[in-house]
Design a protein around this motif. Sequence first.
Motif, PDB file in Angstrom:
ATOM      1  N   UNK A 157      -7.573   4.266   4.525  1.00  0.00           N
ATOM      2  CA  UNK A 157      -8.506   3.140   4.569  1.00  0.00           C
ATOM      3  C   UNK A 157      -9.272   3.024   3.248  1.00  0.00           C
ATOM      4  N   UNK A 158      -9.783   4.161   2.746  1.00  0.00           N
ATOM      5  CA  UNK A 158     -10.555   4.161   1.505  1.00  0.00           C
ATOM      6  C   UNK A 158      -9.696   3.720   0.322  1.00  0.00           C
ATOM      7  N   UNK A 159      -8.442   4.181   0.291  1.00  0.00           N
ATOM      8  CA  UNK A 159      -7.533   3.785  -0.791  1.00  0.00           C
ATOM      9  C   UNK A 159      -7.330   2.272  -0.788  1.00  0.00           C
ATOM     10  N   UNK A 160      -7.125   1.692   0.393  1.00  0.00           N
ATOM     11  CA  UNK A 160      -6.959   0.239   0.495  1.00  0.00           C
ATOM     12  C   UNK A 160      -8.214  -0.496   0.046  1.00  0.00           C
ATOM     13  N   UNK A 161      -9.369  -0.007   0.448  1.00  0.00           N
ATOM     14  CA  UNK A 161     -10.637  -0.622   0.035  1.00  0.00           C
ATOM     15  C   UNK A 161     -10.801  -0.548  -1.481  1.00  0.00           C
ATOM     16  N   UNK A 162     -10.465   0.599  -2.058  1.00  0.00           N
ATOM     17  CA  UNK A 162     -10.589   0.770  -3.505  1.00  0.00           C
ATOM     18  C   UNK A 162      -9.650  -0.160  -4.257  1.00  0.00           C
ATOM     19  N   UNK A 163      -8.435  -0.333  -3.748  1.00  0.00           N
ATOM     20  CA  UNK A 163      -7.491  -1.244  -4.390  1.00  0.00           C
ATOM     21  C   UNK A 163      -7.994  -2.675  -4.340  1.00  0.00           C
ATOM     22  N   UNK A 164      -8.564  -3.066  -3.201  1.00  0.00           N
ATOM     23  CA  UNK A 164      -9.099  -4.432  -3.061  1.00  0.00           C
ATOM     24  C   UNK A 164     -10.263  -4.681  -4.023  1.00  0.00           C
ATOM     25  N   UNK A 165     -11.027  -3.658  -4.296  1.00  0.00           N
ATOM     26  CA  UNK A 165     -12.209  -3.794  -5.149  1.00  0.00           C
ATOM     27  C   UNK A 165     -11.943  -3.332  -6.577  1.00  0.00           C
TER      28      UNK A 165
END
Length: 114
Positions: free
Chosen positions: A99-107
């Motif tokens: 989840x954190x990896x996906x959030x970081x990629x989005x941001x």
Amino acid sequence: MKNNKEVVHCIVDYGFKRVGGKYKGRILWVLRDSVLRYGELKRAIVGVTPKMLTQTLRELEVDELVSRKVYLEVPPKVEYALTKSGQELIPFIEQLRIWAKNQMEQKNITVNSL
């Protein structure tokens, strides 16, 4: 006779108290595949002071998420490993990592790899 049963008001809060904090999740994650000595943990957990690492390991040991094995030799040798209860947390930490990896990629946030 006193009743020593702990009473909690929120199950989620109880869970976060056991694994929350700056270093607990990182320590559990680092120990997921191996038994490590104190020095190895110190090198793996970037930014932790010896005092905080020791305190956090003690808390994880009290919560029965990490086991500590002391070898009577000179110099002293101490190994840390996940308990069965600690191992049960790894799939949840993996989901949080995804989840954190996906959030970081989005941001557009990058990981600082040392």
